[in-house]
Design an enzyme around this catalytic site. Structure first.
Site, PDB file in Angstrom:
ATOM      1  CB  ALA A  28      -0.982 -12.654 -17.917  1.00  0.00           C
ATOM      2  CD  GLU A  68      -2.864  -1.481  -0.221  1.00  0.00           C
ATOM      3  OE1 GLU A  68      -2.955  -0.241  -0.917  1.00  0.00           O
ATOM      4  OE2 GLU A  68      -3.257  -2.518  -0.357  1.00  0.00           O
ATOM      5  CB  THR A  87       8.049  -4.163 -13.802  1.00  0.00           C
ATOM      6  OG1 THR A  87       7.333  -2.990 -14.573  1.00  0.00           O
ATOM      7  CG2 THR A  87       8.623  -3.534 -12.513  1.00  0.00           C
TER       8      THR A  87
HETATM    9 ZN   LIG Z   1      -2.866  -2.836  -4.609  1.00  0.00          ZN
END
Ligand SMILES: [Zn+2]
Length: 402
Positions: free
Chosen positions: A240, A212, A236
């Site tokens: 999928a 978070e 990165t």
């Molecule tokens: Zn998240």
């Protein structure tokens, strides 16, 4: 009979068990607040500054973020120990400084991309009025659980108001019902800025707070929230979808050979034990927000970690008399009393008396803060008292009729 056994089990199991599988509510939340974003061309700002960041021309110091944790407890066991807060902050810092022991588990193909983000989080020592602070607020709330509607961020809604988000990262810890946590969106309304984390996810070893905090600094889910989507980070690989559980080996999706999915990234949904890195690209994206003109820049000049100007010994926490419904006498012969003084909103709800087979035998509408229930006609044995309010808060109590 099977139904009866099932209902009995339902009553005996704690609510924790029903909440075993939870996820970040970021996607649902973003949809509800996307219109509230006021920062113009956030992605343009991030792009420009991420490039400069990568070129090494920008802020180089370790970023220190003052944190305030608002614990909203309803039941006494939710008034969590300070040690739990300290432990979560320590984990957060380890992960953002690449000091966590499990960096040894980073797959070989990604080792060179794993970043020390040089971002640290410290509990505030000084509050917005320059009074001494511990950075931890514990506040009783008559509400049993919360949604992703941000009400927990307002004292007027029986939550707790944010400290100035220009100077503090706010973290609310509460019963978030079915979710593990969510973050506000970067550039959104100031009075709702921060993280919200469920009690069940705010405990030793749980990395919801790390995930978070990544969102809070503009990181997207690693799969870009759609099939082979874009997380707007260059190093990165596209992947999928989210990764459940704890995989091993190389998983090729979206043509991302030879590395495969970066499923060990904090921004995936992989199990806590199997996430262990932010990438250099994610680091640059997060740090770009702290540049002049950026939405997190003001935190660099926060006074939240200063020596406070006013020293005040904190007032002792005052618990309300009843934190939960009180049922007595138990065992009962003629009458049961149900004390709901702690929360007047129980008035008008229907209470059911249920036998051990799961059949409701009688109902009583609550019309007094301490409700009397005539149980004289029940045969001796074990029973349950149950009630549920329209806001989802429920009571389940066991009692013996003599
Ligand atoms: Zn998240």
């Amino acid at each position: 009979m099977k139904t009866g056994v099932f209902i009995l089990l339902f009553f005996l199991l704690t609510t924790e068990a029903t909440l075993a599988q939870r996820e970040c509510a970021g996607q649902d939340y973003s949809r509800t607040v996307s219109s509230a974003i006021t920062f113009r061309d956030l992605e343009g700002f991030i792009n420009t500054h991420t490039l400069q960041q990568t070129a090494g021309r920008l802020y180089k110091e370790v970023i220190k973020i003052p944190v305030v944790v608002h614990v909203l407890y309803h039941f006494p066991n939710q008034k969590i120990d300070d040690a739990i807060v300290h432990e979560q902050l320590a984990l957060l810092n380890e992960c953002f400084r690449k000091q966590n022991a499990d960096t040894v588990n980073i797959p070989a193909v990604f080792k060179s991309l794993a970043a020390d983000c040089e971002i640290e989080f410290q509990l505030a020592t000084s509050d917005p009025n320059k009074r001494s602070a511990t950075g931890i607020i514990k506040k009783y709330t008559p509400l049993g659980n919360w949604g992703i509607d941000d009400k927990v961020k307002f004292s007027s809604e029986m939550g707790d108001d944010a400290w100035d988000p220009k100077s503090y990262m706010n973290i609310w810890v509460c019963d978030l019902n079915k979710f593990a946590g969510y973050s506000s969106v970067v550039g959104g309304a100031e009075n709702v800025d921060g993280l919200v984390i469920d009690f069940g996810a705010f405990k030793a070893g749980n990395k919801t707070i790390v995930h978070e905090a990544g969102h809070w600094m503009s990181l997207l889910h690693i799969w870009g929230d759609e099939n082979c989507g874009d997380d707007k980070v260059s190093d990165t690989p596209k992947q999928a979808s989210y990764t459940p559980g704890c995989p091993t080996g190389i998983r090729i999706t979206c043509g991302n050979a030879p590395t495969g999915d970066m499923y060990n990234n904090y921004m995936d949904f992989t199990s806590d034990a199997c996430i262990n890195m932010f990438s250099n690209g994610q680091k640059a994206r997060m740090r770009s927000l702290f540049e002049p003109g950026g939405p997190r820049n003001s935190l660099l000049t926060s006074k939240g970690l200063d020596t406070p100007l006013i020293f005040e010994s904190p007032l002792p926490d005052d618990d309300p008399k009843w934190l939960e419904p009180h049922l007595y006498p138990n065992p009962a012969k003629e009458e049961l009393k149900l004390d709901l003084t702690y929360d007047a909103r129980w008035l008008g709800t229907t209470v059911r008396i249920i036998n051990i087979q799961g059949n409701a035998l009688m109902t009583v509408v609550v019309n007094a803060k301490t409700q009397t229930i005539d149980v004289s006609r029940l045969v001796p044995g074990m029973y349950f008292l149950a009630a549920k309010r329209t806001d989802g808060l429920s009571i389940r109590k066991k009692f013996i009729k003599q």
